[in-house]
Scaffold this active site. Structure first.
Site, PDB file in Angstrom:
ATOM      1  N   CYS A 104       0.826  -1.218   0.000  1.00 33.78           N
ATOM      2  CA  CYS A 104       0.000   0.000   0.000  1.00 33.78           C
ATOM      3  C   CYS A 104       0.860   1.269   0.000  1.00 33.78           C
ATOM      4  CB  CYS A 104      -0.929   0.016   1.209  1.00 33.78           C
ATOM      5  SG  CYS A 104      -1.940  -1.450   1.300  1.00 33.78           S
ATOM      6  N   HIS A 109      -4.161   6.738   1.134  1.00 28.97           N
ATOM      7  CA  HIS A 109      -4.284   5.458   0.418  1.00 28.97           C
ATOM      8  C   HIS A 109      -5.707   4.955   0.653  1.00 28.97           C
ATOM      9  CE1 HIS A 109      -4.202   1.285  -0.437  1.00 28.97           C
ATOM     10  NE2 HIS A 109      -4.179   0.921   0.837  1.00 28.97           N
ATOM     11  N   ASN A 165      -9.873  -1.244  -2.845  1.00 29.20           N
ATOM     12  CA  ASN A 165      -8.469  -0.971  -2.484  1.00 29.20           C
ATOM     13  C   ASN A 165      -7.570  -1.482  -3.616  1.00 29.20           C
ATOM     14  OD1 ASN A 165      -5.862  -1.130  -1.431  1.00 29.20           O
ATOM     15  ND2 ASN A 165      -6.546  -1.702   0.614  1.00 29.20           N
TER      16      ASN A 165
HETATM   17  N1  ACO Z   1     -19.266 -10.381   4.404  1.00 32.55           N
HETATM   18  C1  ACO Z   1     -20.012 -10.703   5.455  1.00 32.55           C
HETATM   19  N2  ACO Z   1     -19.513 -11.021   6.658  1.00 32.55           N
HETATM   20  C2  ACO Z   1     -18.176 -10.975   6.803  1.00 32.55           C
HETATM   21  C3  ACO Z   1     -17.319 -10.616   5.740  1.00 32.55           C
HETATM   22  C4  ACO Z   1     -17.917 -10.327   4.506  1.00 32.55           C
HETATM   23  N3  ACO Z   1     -17.199  -9.980   3.421  1.00 32.55           N
HETATM   24  N4  ACO Z   1     -16.057 -10.651   6.192  1.00 32.55           N
HETATM   25  C5  ACO Z   1     -16.089 -10.994   7.481  1.00 32.55           C
HETATM   26  N5  ACO Z   1     -17.369 -11.195   7.853  1.00 32.55           N
HETATM   27  C6  ACO Z   1     -17.898 -11.572   9.153  1.00 32.55           C
HETATM   28  C7  ACO Z   1     -16.867 -12.235  10.037  1.00 32.55           C
HETATM   29  O1  ACO Z   1     -16.751 -13.618   9.721  1.00 32.55           O
HETATM   30  C8  ACO Z   1     -17.458 -11.977  11.402  1.00 32.55           C
HETATM   31  O2  ACO Z   1     -18.459 -12.932  11.634  1.00 32.55           O
HETATM   32  P1  ACO Z   1     -18.661 -13.552  13.121  1.00 32.55           P
HETATM   33  O3  ACO Z   1     -19.007 -12.366  13.989  1.00 32.55           O
HETATM   34  O4  ACO Z   1     -19.789 -14.502  12.917  1.00 32.55           O
HETATM   35  O5  ACO Z   1     -17.355 -14.169  13.470  1.00 32.55           O
HETATM   36  C9  ACO Z   1     -18.140 -10.628  11.255  1.00 32.55           C
HETATM   37  O6  ACO Z   1     -18.296 -10.415   9.841  1.00 32.55           O
HETATM   38  C10 ACO Z   1     -17.332  -9.486  11.830  1.00 32.55           C
HETATM   39  O7  ACO Z   1     -16.013  -9.662  11.419  1.00 32.55           O
HETATM   40  P2  ACO Z   1     -14.908  -8.710  11.900  1.00 32.55           P
HETATM   41  O8  ACO Z   1     -13.600  -9.177  11.311  1.00 32.55           O
HETATM   42  O9  ACO Z   1     -15.032  -8.497  13.368  1.00 32.55           O
HETATM   43  O10 ACO Z   1     -15.355  -7.388  11.148  1.00 32.55           O
HETATM   44  P3  ACO Z   1     -14.738  -5.993  11.287  1.00 32.55           P
HETATM   45  O11 ACO Z   1     -15.741  -5.068  11.816  1.00 32.55           O
HETATM   46  O12 ACO Z   1     -13.365  -6.001  11.897  1.00 32.55           O
HETATM   47  O13 ACO Z   1     -14.542  -5.628   9.745  1.00 32.55           O
HETATM   48  C11 ACO Z   1     -12.832  -5.466   8.094  1.00 32.55           C
HETATM   49  C12 ACO Z   1     -13.687  -6.395   8.924  1.00 32.55           C
HETATM   50  C13 ACO Z   1     -13.724  -4.673   7.134  1.00 32.55           C
HETATM   51  C14 ACO Z   1     -11.859  -6.297   7.271  1.00 32.55           C
HETATM   52  C15 ACO Z   1     -12.110  -4.516   9.067  1.00 32.55           C
HETATM   53  O14 ACO Z   1     -11.416  -5.228  10.043  1.00 32.55           O
HETATM   54  C16 ACO Z   1     -11.182  -3.598   8.364  1.00 32.55           C
HETATM   55  O15 ACO Z   1     -11.607  -2.727   7.651  1.00 32.55           O
HETATM   56  N6  ACO Z   1      -9.890  -3.764   8.606  1.00 32.55           N
HETATM   57  C17 ACO Z   1      -8.899  -2.942   7.947  1.00 32.55           C
HETATM   58  C18 ACO Z   1      -8.388  -3.746   6.887  1.00 32.55           C
HETATM   59  C19 ACO Z   1      -8.136  -3.007   5.662  1.00 32.55           C
HETATM   60  O16 ACO Z   1      -8.636  -1.957   5.347  1.00 32.55           O
HETATM   61  N7  ACO Z   1      -7.312  -3.625   4.897  1.00 32.55           N
HETATM   62  C20 ACO Z   1      -6.965  -3.112   3.638  1.00 32.55           C
HETATM   63  C21 ACO Z   1      -5.626  -3.524   3.306  1.00 32.55           C
HETATM   64  S1  ACO Z   1      -4.473  -2.799   4.381  1.00 32.55           S
HETATM   65  C22 ACO Z   1      -4.491  -1.299   3.986  1.00 32.55           C
HETATM   66  O17 ACO Z   1      -4.692  -0.991   2.835  1.00 32.55           O
HETATM   67  C23 ACO Z   1      -4.328  -0.366   5.081  1.00 32.55           C
END
Ligand code: ACO
Length: 330
Positions: free
Chosen positions: A113, A257, A287
């Site tokens: 990134c 980003h 992304n």
């Molecule tokens: N659709 C539906 N449900 C989903 C999905 C999906 N695509 N993905 C995960 N879930 C579920 C999980 O399995 C979990 O279910 P459970 O409660 O039954 O176990 C539930 O949703 C919640 O999952 P969490 O991981 O707690 O969700 P969170 O609120 O943390 O959101 C996310 C996940 C969007 C990935 C978040 O953590 C995030 O935005 N992290 C930052 C990551 C990021 O932006 N990465 C980009 C690359 S790095 C960068 O560019 C900086």
């Protein structure tokens, strides 16, 4: 010492639009979940057989046209991508050939990134020292053929898209152009966002077992990345401003980003920036990792959000871990 400035920018995204509803037919997810957690509504996917160098060729042509240059005028290519066309050689040499450049140096870098800002920083040094006159800096990514489209990979897969952005750097007048760049890394957390296979430290690098375990797909600790990203984004924007004697009030545009709309919104709030000063286009492209900032620069210029004299801060955080910022007076 002379400064460097951006004299042209271009972007290219593949024409195929993939909506959240399209993904929900392949895995257990929904438009509502994806929009609420990431802000993403759709992304672009390249056709089979198209590589990042192909996307970069199209974006480069636009940047060259904007700068009024031809491929022969470029004397250095810096290509940032985590998804090169081949395991080796890198995509920089492919772009050199496909674009019809002279036999100039082509450097590939792997800072995910933060790849584009790292590339910009390298280009800036080459220009400052008089080594180069016209540098093509590319950020390009094809994620779509490396994602897990089963429910196992849904947390990562829904976030990423394909695209390329390019800027051309040339010498500029003092006080204008790239004012400073700030680069960081912490490999202690490399496995918070990574793709374990193919592994160059194992024989064989790829096996049926590895494929069955899905180790060739990206793995992310989403909550960890989310929390770290918010702190680091804010820190490096403030570092860039402080290094140049500016405050947040002086800033005309912040281009983060495009990792996640929630991250960008929270960073904007943490810094106290009004919404109109934070650039977002993740809704359309997801992304695109190294591609996201140069794509955003292209669109911000086109939309008149960057004007002559604007003070613009670029910032990134991602896999590595790496984080970086650049302050630019347009
Ligand atoms: N659709 C539906 N449900 C989903 C999905 C999906 N695509 N993905 C995960 N879930 C579920 C999980 O399995 C979990 O279910 P459970 O409660 O039954 O176990 C539930 O949703 C919640 O999952 P969490 O991981 O707690 O969700 P969170 O609120 O943390 O959101 C996310 C996940 C969007 C990935 C978040 O953590 C995030 O935005 N992290 C930052 C990551 C990021 O932006 N990465 C980009 C690359 S790095 C960068 O560019 C900086």
């Amino acid at each position: 010492m002379r400064n460097s400035r951006i004299i042209g920018a271009g972007m290219f995204v593949p024409p195929k639009v993939v909506t959240n509803d399209d993904l929900s037919k392949l895995m257990d997810t929904s438009d509502e979940w994806i929009v609420e957690r990431s802000g993403i509504k759709e992304r672009r996917y390249a056709e089979d057989g198209v590589g990042v160098s192909d996307l970069a060729v199209e974006a480069s042509k636009k940047a060259l046209a904007q700068a009024g240059l031809e491929p022969k005028d470029i004397d250095l290519i810096i290509f940032a991508t985590l998804s090169p066309d081949y395991y080796f050689p890198g995509s920089g040499v492919l772009l050199q050939h496909k674009l019809g450049c002279r036999d100039i140096a082509a450097i590939d870098i792997r800072q995910q990134c933060s790849g584009f800002i790292y590339g910009l920083s390298i280009a800036d040094q080459y220009i400052k020292t008089g080594q180069s006159e016209r540098v093509l800096v590319v950020g390009a990514e094809i994620h779509s053929c490396g994602l897990d489209f089963s429910t196992r990979g849904r947390d990562v897969t829904v976030l990423f898209g394909d695209g390329a952005g390019v800027v051309i750097l040339a010498p500029g007048e003092a006080g204008k152009g790239i004012l400073s760049t700030h680069l960081h890394s912490d490999g202690g957390h490399f496995d918070k966002l990574w793709t374990p296979a193919p592994m160059a430290c194992r024989h064989p690098r790829l096996s049926h077992e590895i494929l069955d375990q899905g180790l060739h797909y990206p793995i992310m600790d989403g909550k960890f990345i989310f929390k770290m990203a918010i702190g680091k984004f804010a820190e490096i924007v403030e570092d860039a401003l402080r290094a140049n004697g500016y405050t947040l009030e002086d800033l005309d545009l912040f281009i983060p980003h495009q990792a996640n709309l929630r991250i960008s919104n929270m960073v904007g709030k943490k810094l106290g920036l009004p919404d109109e000063k934070v650039f977002n286009n993740i809704q359309k492209y997801g992304n695109t990792t190294a591609g996201s900032i140069p794509i955003a620069i292209s669109e911000a210029l086109e939309q008149g959000k960057i004007k002559e004299g604007s003070l613009v801060c670029l910032a990134s955080f991602g896999s590595g871990l790496t984080w970086a910022s650049a302050l630019i007076r347009w």
